[in-house]
Design an enzyme around this catalytic site. Structure first.
Site, mmCIF file in Angstrom:
data_model
loop_
_atom_site.group_PDB
_atom_site.id
_atom_site.type_symbol
_atom_site.label_atom_id
_atom_site.label_comp_id
_atom_site.label_asym_id
_atom_site.label_seq_id
_atom_site.Cartn_x
_atom_site.Cartn_y
_atom_site.Cartn_z
ATOM 1 C CD GLU A 215 -1.561 -2.319 1.944
ATOM 2 O OE1 GLU A 215 -0.341 -2.624 1.970
ATOM 3 O OE2 GLU A 215 -2.453 -3.044 2.423
ATOM 4 C CG HIS A 386 -28.022 10.681 19.914
ATOM 5 N ND1 HIS A 386 -29.321 10.999 20.264
ATOM 6 C CD2 HIS A 386 -27.215 11.427 20.707
ATOM 7 C CE1 HIS A 386 -29.289 11.939 21.204
ATOM 8 N NE2 HIS A 386 -28.028 12.206 21.495
#
Ligand code: F6P
Length: 539
Positions: A215, A386
Site C-alpha cells: 500500500e 444516539h
C-alpha cells in the site's frame, strides 16, 4: 531471559476466580454500592491528572484480591522488568520490545545486544526537532523557493494510525501546516488527497518500517509520478523524506540519505508513533508538543513500572478486562471518549489491541483453550449515545466500556462542557443502576409497554477522568492502553508483539493480482474463482 510461560487457567487464583464467579455472577452492582458506602473510594486510583474510578464493575474486594494474585502467579512483575530492560521478549521474531525507550530521558541506559540504544534515540529526536523547526519556520523550502504549507504522511497500519489519531486529537495545538494521511491502496484515497495539493509547497513523509508494504509503496510511487509531472528528479530531495529501518530500499526509491529518519526493529509498528514515525505529529503541532506527548508516555511508563499492582492503572484495567473476557464471556469492549478530538482513538486502539492479542497459540507453542484478545470498538460520546448505546443498555450482550472524559474543555465553553459531562455521568449511572419495573410503573407507563422500558443495569464501566486534553495527557492515555495490552498478553501466555496473522492475506493478494492479467486462474475454491472471473470481466 524469556517471558514466563504460565498457563493462567492452571493457576490457583484462576481456580479461585472460577468458583468466585459462580458465587457473584448474578450479583447486582447496585446492591454492592448499597452495602458499602465506601465502594467508590475503594475502587479508584488518583494519579497525576488522572482519576480512574473502577467501582462500577462487577467486582468485590475478593474478586480484586484474586485478580491481583493472578498477576503474581503469572509473574507479571518479572515480565515487566524483562520488557523494560530490553530482553528479547518478542521471541517469535527474535526482538526486544522497547517503545518505552523512545520516551526515556537521555540519562537512561537500555541495552539491546549489549549496546545502549538511548543515545541513538536522542540523536534521531534532535534530527526530528531540527527538521520540524526548519519546516514550521519556513526556512526549509520547496523546489520553487516557497515554504511548505502541506504535509502528507504516506503509510499504513502503525505507520498511519498513530500519527493520524494524534494529529487529529491534538488539532487544538496545531500550527499553520495542513496535514494529510494517505494509507489505503484504494487509488481513490490517494487521488482525493492529491486533488488538494500544490506540488510546490507539499512535503511528503513516506513512513514504512519495512519499506516493503504494498500500500505504502504504491501510494508513494503514485505521488512521486504526480510530483514529477511538475518538478524534476533533483527536486525529490527537497520534497520527500522517509522513516524506515530499511535504508537501502529508501535510497533506491530516490530519497536523499540526509532525509532518512531511522527507526529500529525493536519498535513494533503499532507502538511506533513515539519514534520518527511520529514525524508528521511533530510537524503538525511543533516539536515541543511532540516532546510533551513523549514525556506523558514516559510518566505512565514510570507509573506502570513502579506502582503496586493494586493502584497501577494499566494493571488494574487489564485485570478487570480479563475478568469479563475469561469469566463472564464478554467478547468485546467499548471505548467511549467524551471528546470529539478523540474521534479516531478507538480505531487506533483496534490495531494495538487486536493485532497484539489476537492469538491462539501459547508461549509454549500449544493451542489455547481459553479466550484471548478482546474486540475493541467505540465512538465519541455523545454521538454514540444516539447510535449504538441502545444495545449496550438493553441488548443481550455484556459490553464493558471505558468512558474517557476531560474535566476541562479546551475552548472553555462551559455550557457545552457541562452538557457533555452530564451525559457522561448519566450514562455510566444508567448503565450501573438500570431502571426497575417499579420505577417504570410509577411513571404511569401503560401496562403493555412496561417490559420494554425496564433496564436491567449492572453494565460495567470504567471512568477515566483526565484534567485536560494536552499532548502530555494524551501521551499518558496512549501508554496506559499499551501497557494494558502487555499485561493481558502476559496473563494469556501469548506473544503480543508478532503479527503473522496479517501475512496470509497479503501472500494470496499478490498471487491474485497476477491472475488479473493472466488468461487462466489458479486453483481456488469455486466461490473465489467465480468472483475473480466476474471481476476480470467487469473491471
Ligand atoms: O498490518 C501489518 C503491519 O505489519 C503492521 O504491523 C504495520 O504497522 C503495518 O503493516 C505497516 O508496516 P510498515 O511500517 O512496515 O509499512
Amino acid at each position: 531471559m524469556a517471558l514466563p510461560t504460565v498457563n493462567p487457567t492452571k493457576t490457583n487464583s484462576w481456580g479461585k476466580l472460577k468458583a468466585h464467579f459462580e458465587a457473584i455472577k448474578d450479583v447486582h452492582m447496585k446492591d454492592l454500592f448499597a452495602k458499602d458506602e465506601n465502594r467508590a473510594n475503594t475502587f479508584k486510583i488518583e494519579w497525576d491528572d488522572f482519576y480512574v474510578d473502577f467501582s462500577k464493575n462487577r467486582i468485590t474486594e475478593e474478586t480484586f484480591k484474586y485478580l491481583l494474585e493472578l498477576a503474581d502467579e503469572v509473574k507479571l512483575k518479572e515480565a515487566i522488568e524483562s520488557q523494560f530492560s530490553g530482553e528479547i521478549i518478542n521471541q517469535t521474531e527474535g526482538r526486544a520490545v522497547l517503545h518505552s525507550a523512545l520516551r526515556a530521558p537521555e540519562s537512561y541506559n537500555v541495552k539491546v545486544d549489549g549496546e545502549n540504544v538511548i543515545p541513538e534515540v536522542h540523536k534521531v529526536k534532535r534530527k526530528i526537532e531540527a527538521f520540524t523547526n526548519e519546516v514550521v519556520n519556513g526556512d526549509r523550502k520547496g523546489y520553487t523557493g516557497k515554504p511548505f504549507t502541506d504535509i502528507v504522511n504516506i503509510g499504513i497500519g502503525g505507520s498511519d494510525l498513530g500519527p493520524a489519531m494524534v494529529v487529529d486529537s491534538l488539532q487544538y495545538y496545531k500550527n499553520h501546516l495542513t496535514t494529510h494521511f494517505v494509507s489505503n491502496v484504494d487509488g481513490d484515497h490517494v487521488n482525493e488527497v492529491i486533488k488538494k495539493l500544490n506540488p510546490e509547497t507539499t512535503l511528503f513523509v513516506v513512513v514504512s518500517k519495512t519499506f516493503t508494504t504494498q500500500e505504502t509503496l504504491s501510494n508513494a510511487n503514485t505521488i512521486k509520478s504526480w510530483f514529477l509531472k511538475h518538478a524534476n528528479e533533483a527536486d525529490i530531495a527537497k520534497h520527500f523524506v522517509a522513516v524506515s529501518t530499511n535504508i537501502d530500499s529508501v535510497k533506491n526509491f530516490g530519497i536523499d540519505p540526509n532525509n532518512i529518519f531511522p527507526m529500529w526493529d525493536w519498535v513494533g509498528g503499532r507502538f511506533s508513533l513515539w519514534s520518527a514515525v511520529g514525524l508528521s505529529i511533530s510537524l503538525a503541532v511543533g516539536y515541543d508538543n511532540y516532546d510533551a506527548l513523549l514525556s506523558g508516555a514516559y510518566k505512565m511508563d514510570e507509573h506502570f513500572k513502579s506502582e503496586d499492582f493494586d493502584s497501577n492503572i494499566p494493571v488494574v484495567l487489564a485485570l478487570i478486562s480479563i475478568w469479563y473476557n475469561n469469566f463472564f464471556g464478554a467478547e468485546s469492549e467499548a471505548v467511549i471518549p467524551y471528546s470529539q478530538y478523540l474521534n479516531q482513538f478507538a480505531t487506533y486502539l483496534q490495531q494495538g489491541i487486536m493485532e497484539s492479542n489476537g492469538k491462539s497459540i501459547d508461549r509454549n507453542g500449544y493451542p489455547i483453550d481459553y479466550e484471548t484478545g478482546t474486540l475493541i470498538w467505540g465512538e465519541p460520546g455523545t454521538n454514540s449515545q444516539h447510535a449504538f448505546f441502545q444495545l449496550i443498555h438493553q441488548g443481550t450482550k455484556l459490553i464493558p466500556a471505558d468512558f474517557i472524559g476531560f474535566t476541562k474543555s479546551l475552548h472553555g465553553n462551559q455550557d457545552h462542557q457541562d452538557k457533555l459531562m452530564s451525559n457522561f455521568l448519566a450514562q455510566t449511572e444508567a448503565l450501573l443502576n438500570g431502571k426497575t419495573k417499579d420505577e417504570v410503573v410509577s411513571e404511569g407507563t401503560p401496562e403493555a409497554i412496561i417490559p420494554f422500558k425496564i433496564f436491567q443495569g449492572n453494565k460495567p464501566t470504567n471512568t477515566i477522568f483526565i484534567n485536560k486534553l494536552s499532548p502530555e495527557s494524551l501521551g499518558k492515555l496512549i501508554a496506559m492502553y499499551e501497557h494494558k495490552i502487555f499485561v493481558q498478553g502476559v496473563i494469556w501466555n501469548i506473544f503480543s508483539y508478532d503479527q503473522f496473522g496479517v501475512e496470509l492475506g497479503k501472500q494470496l493478494a499478490s498471487k491474485i493480482l497476477q491472475e488479473f492479467n493472466n488468461q487462466s486462474v489458479n486453483n481456488h475454491d469455486s466461490s473465489t474463482s467465480n468472483l475473480l472471473e466476474y471481476y476480470k470481466k467487469s473491471r
